[in-house]
Design an enzyme around this catalytic site. Structure first.
Site, PDB file in Angstrom:
ATOM      1  N   SER A   1      47.798  32.675  43.186  1.00  0.00           N
ATOM      2  CA  SER A   1      47.037  33.746  42.532  1.00  0.00           C
ATOM      3  C   SER A   1      46.760  34.952  43.413  1.00  0.00           C
ATOM      4  CB  SER A   1      45.708  33.189  41.990  1.00  0.00           C
ATOM      5  OG  SER A   1      45.932  32.477  40.794  1.00  0.00           O
TER       6      SER A   1
ATOM      7  N   LYS B   1      47.785  38.249  42.074  1.00  0.00           N
ATOM      8  CA  LYS B   1      46.927  39.107  41.247  1.00  0.00           C
ATOM      9  C   LYS B   1      46.424  40.335  42.009  1.00  0.00           C
ATOM     10  CE  LYS B   1      45.421  35.376  38.140  1.00  0.00           C
ATOM     11  NZ  LYS B   1      45.826  34.074  38.667  1.00  0.00           N
TER      12      LYS B   1
ATOM     13  N   SER C   1      39.947  34.231  38.127  1.00  0.00           N
ATOM     14  CA  SER C   1      41.380  34.118  38.389  1.00  0.00           C
ATOM     15  C   SER C   1      42.139  33.769  37.108  1.00  0.00           C
ATOM     16  CB  SER C   1      41.666  33.084  39.483  1.00  0.00           C
ATOM     17  OG  SER C   1      42.936  33.304  40.058  1.00  0.00           O
TER      18      SER C   1
ATOM     19  N   LYS D   1      40.448  37.513  47.397  1.00  0.00           N
ATOM     20  CA  LYS D   1      41.089  36.722  46.346  1.00  0.00           C
ATOM     21  C   LYS D   1      41.511  35.348  46.854  1.00  0.00           C
ATOM     22  CE  LYS D   1      42.445  36.265  42.145  1.00  0.00           C
ATOM     23  NZ  LYS D   1      42.129  34.819  42.303  1.00  0.00           N
TER      24      LYS D   1
END
Length: 368
Positions: free
Chosen positions: A36, A39, A96, A201
């Site tokens: 992720s 992202k 997320s 993140k």
């Protein structure tokens, strides 16, 4: 240089964002799955569309069947909803949410496939030479890879290019009305453990392991007051063994970076590092420096023994435009090791002199 701590991860990189220096790394160019952390690039393109006025935070995007059926982490939105862009951003960052991410990608790119093309074009433009995207959310897919160094480049540019949107990354809890109350907590545990951490993140798949791009700002004596007096570090940690391990190992890296290195201001904003002779110009000298000044990180206690030298082409001939890159400031420690090489720029434009002045300088250069 200081020896970094033992870090339990497949790869990592610790960057001093304030100075642009890599303080420590392990396998920084090894291809890895980003999970992720993908992202971050999706967010970069969404923020860019907001900045350009192509979309707004208050407009709504529909939720396609494709977005609704995304596996993995979710915001829990469905095709009956029209969701504001700002809520989709929060769902992508805090939870997320793969569903929120696909909804944003389709809304900004027109289609998922077109958005992935834009991701790869942006990666190339940012200099992320070892990154290839196959999707916007980070689920495992053949050829979907990046490196710790490329992630550090992306995260730094994200913060520098879109400072107005960085606060989304420090949100601890968020959920969209009507979605499960238990699904409201940011997976970045450092946001709850360290008040100086403000992003960025997390990522996890079975193939990638547990990953975290973490960043913190702490005040530093001698850099000034307010935001200007704060030093930002960024850690990229890939392939840890658990959610708690990625947080603990990232915290270890950040703490080490702040204690093992001191930050030294060598030049104030707009201060000249040198004023060398320039030929065929309306002025006889040109000021070389950096508009934002020069700050470097050095091993703790070494600040007083720093040496600096301007390395530049010679002769310098007008015209030279403000902001034009000319030479570097090479900073070394007393023992001779290079700490940093900082590009220098022209601080004030020097225009060409008249015909007579240019001719006279041409003769003097020839005599030299």
């Amino acid at each position: 240089m200081p020896q970094p701590p033992e870090v339990a991860a497949k790869a990592y990189l610790l960057l001093d964002v304030t100075t642009g220096q890599v303080l420590a790394s392990k396998n920084p160019d090894q291809p890895v799955e980003p999970a992720s952390l993908t992202k971050l690039m999706t967010a970069y393109l969404v923020f860019d569309a907001l900045k350009a006025g192509k979309i707004s935070l208050t407009q709504t995007f529909g939720v396609s069947e494709r977005a609704w059926k995304m596996p993995g982490s979710r915001m829990f939105i469905d095709p009956k909803m029209q969701v504001p862009v700002e809520d989709l951003i929060k769902g992508m960052i805090v939870q997320s949410g793969n569903d929120a991410t696909v909804a944003l990608a389709e809304g900004v790119g027109g289609s998922l496939e077109r958005f992935v093309q834009l991701m790869n074009q942006q990666a190339k433009a940012l200099g992320m030479a070892n990154t290839s995207y196959k999707n916007p959310e980070g689920l495992t897919e053949a050829g979907h890879t990046t490196t710790a160094r490329d992630l550090a480049t992306l995260a730094t540019r994200l913060m520098n290019d879109f400072p107005q949107y960085v606060p989304y990354y420090s949100i601890q809890r968020y959920r969209y009305p009507g979605t499960p109350a238990a699904n409201d907590t940011n997976r970045n545990l450092l946001l709850f453990r360290d008040p100086t951490v403000d992003g960025l993140k997390t990522g996890h798949t079975d193939a990638a392991g547990y990953c975290l791009v973490a960043t913190a700002k702490r005040p530093v004596q001698g850099l000034g007051d307010g935001p200007a007096g704060q030093r930002r570090l960024l850690s990229v940690l890939l392939g840890a063994t658990s959610e708690n391990a990625r947080a603990a190992e990232s915290q270890k890296l950040l703490n080490w970076g702040y204690t093992a290195f001191d930050t030294v201001r060598l030049l104030a904003p707009g201060q000249a590092a040198a004023e060398p002779r320039i030929w065929k110009g309306k002025s006889n000298t040109v000021k070389l420096g950096r508009p934002e000044g020069v700050v470097v990180s050095v091993p703790a206690g070494e600040g007083a023994r720093l040496k600096s030298e301007v390395v530049r082409p010679d002769p310098l001939v007008a015209p030279l435009q403000r902001g034009q890159s000319v030479g570097t400031l090479r900073v070394t420690m007393g023992a001779g090791g290079v700490v940093a090489e900082v590009p220098l720029a022209v601080l004030e434009t020097v225009e060409e002199s008249g015909v007579f002045g240019r001719a006279w300088d041409a003769i003097r250069l020839w005599i030299q």
